[in-house]
Design an enzyme around this catalytic site. Structure first.
Site, PDB file in Angstrom:
ATOM      1  N   GLU A  16       0.829  -1.217   0.000  1.00 39.74           N
ATOM      2  CA  GLU A  16       0.000   0.000   0.000  1.00 39.74           C
ATOM      3  C   GLU A  16       0.859   1.262   0.000  1.00 39.74           C
ATOM      4  O   GLU A  16       0.524   2.246  -0.639  1.00 39.74           O
ATOM      5  CB  GLU A  16      -0.954   0.005   1.205  1.00 39.74           C
TER       6      GLU A  16
ATOM      7  N   TYR B 114      -7.140   6.260   4.434  1.00 44.13           N
ATOM      8  CA  TYR B 114      -7.295   5.204   3.416  1.00 44.13           C
ATOM      9  C   TYR B 114      -6.475   3.974   3.784  1.00 44.13           C
ATOM     10  O   TYR B 114      -6.982   2.855   3.827  1.00 44.13           O
ATOM     11  CB  TYR B 114      -6.863   5.720   2.028  1.00 44.13           C
TER      12      TYR B 114
ATOM     13  N   ASP C 161      -9.926   5.187  -1.962  1.00 45.40           N
ATOM     14  CA  ASP C 161      -8.792   5.838  -2.643  1.00 45.40           C
ATOM     15  C   ASP C 161      -9.342   6.507  -3.909  1.00 45.40           C
ATOM     16  O   ASP C 161     -10.565   6.589  -4.081  1.00 45.40           O
ATOM     17  CB  ASP C 161      -7.686   4.810  -2.957  1.00 45.40           C
TER      18      ASP C 161
ATOM     19  N   CYS D 161     -19.098  -3.941 -17.312  1.00 46.20           N
ATOM     20  CA  CYS D 161     -19.108  -3.665 -15.871  1.00 46.20           C
ATOM     21  C   CYS D 161     -20.053  -4.606 -15.109  1.00 46.20           C
ATOM     22  O   CYS D 161     -21.233  -4.716 -15.454  1.00 46.20           O
ATOM     23  CB  CYS D 161     -19.518  -2.215 -15.632  1.00 46.20           C
TER      24      CYS D 161
HETATM   25  S1  SF4 Z   1     -21.513   1.255 -15.319  1.00 46.72           S
HETATM   26 FE1  SF4 Z   1     -19.793   2.404 -16.106  1.00 46.72          FE
HETATM   27  S2  SF4 Z   1     -19.716   4.243 -14.858  1.00 46.72           S
HETATM   28 FE2  SF4 Z   1     -21.026   2.792 -13.791  1.00 46.72          FE
HETATM   29  S3  SF4 Z   1     -19.670   1.764 -12.358  1.00 46.72           S
HETATM   30 FE3  SF4 Z   1     -19.724   0.507 -14.204  1.00 46.72          FE
HETATM   31  S4  SF4 Z   1     -18.003   1.242 -15.453  1.00 46.72           S
HETATM   32 FE4  SF4 Z   1     -18.357   2.768 -13.865  1.00 46.72          FE
END
Ligand code: SF4
Length: 342
Positions: free
Chosen positions: A34, A115, A133, A191
């Site tokens: 870290e 942090y 962070d 994501c």
């Molecule tokens: S959808 Fe896009 S903006 Fe939202 S957390 Fe996932 S990568 Fe980040």
């Protein structure tokens, strides 16, 4: 468990980055990683982490090492106060016989802030604590479509915290911020928490976090001289406190102007070192950009050896190659030294 944390951890269990400090975490290894990772990329840290662990397998070994040796191993990683604080911390921990067992105790260690104390506590000690962070702050700002301030990101990160898996949760958010929810061009299509993301739902991802105000970075002129004698070169050691503290460099003067007058440079050499000549040929010139300062650096051949050796330095030493390999040098000095060796 909160739905966002559940999806995040399922992704982390499948795709976590394999990093050396993640196998067999201990307060010492986690702390070491870290400290190195502050404002530094994982790929840059990797060889330094391996080098430090090989040289100092235990915190006691680090505590027993001379500061010059620690700074030498740290050379090139930047932000040298981290290395000095690390050395101080190693001594404190060794005196106590163990790392602290809670966030408050960790926070009292030199260089360990809000942090880092929560990161070490959650990853190495299994304490249920969220941390924030830069990466995590960005993810939280987007997930909640919240422009801040930073304190609000701590509230959001804590609200999702899954009991019993805080270390994984924090590291998953760090991975998400580094690999998917990147500052520019986030990969929302890949994501794992897209369905929980307010900024994505509102098609306002680019608005979070809001851009920071640009700081004016001061420029400094640094004029250094190369003095040689019988195969040795004269180096000065900067005082332990301050920028490049404890590192060795070619004796130099600094002026708070990017292009000062020749007469101002000459006057500074006279007052700092008692040298009254104009200096010799230019050997090396570089613009060196740090986050908080821009250096306009010149190294010229020294003509007269300084009358007053100390100048702004805490020590002076005539050094050869073998001696130089055992002390800390900044990246700028290492580059200038390479030009001298050519
Ligand atoms: S959808 Fe896009 S903006 Fe939202 S957390 Fe996932 S990568 Fe980040």
């Amino acid at each position: 468990m909160d739905g966002m944390a559940q999806d995040l951890l399922a992704w982390y269990d499948r795709c976590a980055r394999v990093l050396p400090w993640r196998s067999f975490p201990s307060p010492y290894r986690t702390w070491l990683s870290e400290v190195m990772l502050q404002q530094t990329q994982v790929d840059t840290v990797m060889p330094y982490y391996h080098r430090f662990l090989a040289a100092y397998p235990r915190v006691e070994d680090l505590a027993a090492a001379p500061l010059d040796e620690v700074l030498s191993l740290w050379s090139g990683l930047g932000y040298y106060s981290r290395a000095r604080n690390m050395h101080k911390t190693a001594k404190m921990v060794t005196e106590c016989g163990t790392f602290p067992f809670d966030i408050k105790g960790l926070r009292a260690l030199p260089g360990v802030g809000e942090y880092m104390s929560a990161a070490i506590a959650s990853i190495a000690l299994g304490i249920d604590a969220a941390t924030v962070d830069g990466n995590i702050a960005r993810v939280m700002a987007r997930l909640h479509a919240d422009p801040g301030p930073r304190k609000a990101m701590w509230v959001h990160a804590s609200a999702h915290l899954p009991a019993g898996r805080a270390g994984d949760y924090n590291q998953a958010l760090m991975d998400l911020g580094a690999r998917i929810c990147r500052p520019k061009s986030p990969k929302c299509g890949e994501c794992p928490v897209e369905s929980h993301c307010q900024a994505f739902a509102d098609a306002r991802v680019s608005e979070f976090p809001p851009p920071k105000k640009k700081r004016v970075v001061p420029e400094v002129f640094m004029h250094a001289r190369l003095f040689r004698r019988d195969g040795f070169i004269l180096f000065g050691r900067r005082p332990v406190k301050g920028l490049w503290g404890g590192l060795w460099e070619f004796p130099a003067i600094e002026l708070a102007a990017p292009k000062p007058k020749v007469s101002a440079v000459k006057a500074a050499w006279r007052s700092e070192f008692g040298i009254d000549d104009d200096g010799g040929q230019l050997i090396f010139e570089r613009k060196h950009v740090l986050t908080h300062r821009i250096y306009r650096y010149q190294l010229v051949l020294g003509v007269d050896v300084p009358e007053r050796e100390m100048g702004p330095y805490s020590a002076f030493e005539w050094m050869n190659e073998a001696m130089l390999s055992k002390v800390g040098l900044s990246t700028l000095t290492t580059k200038a030294l390479a030009a001298v060796r050519v």
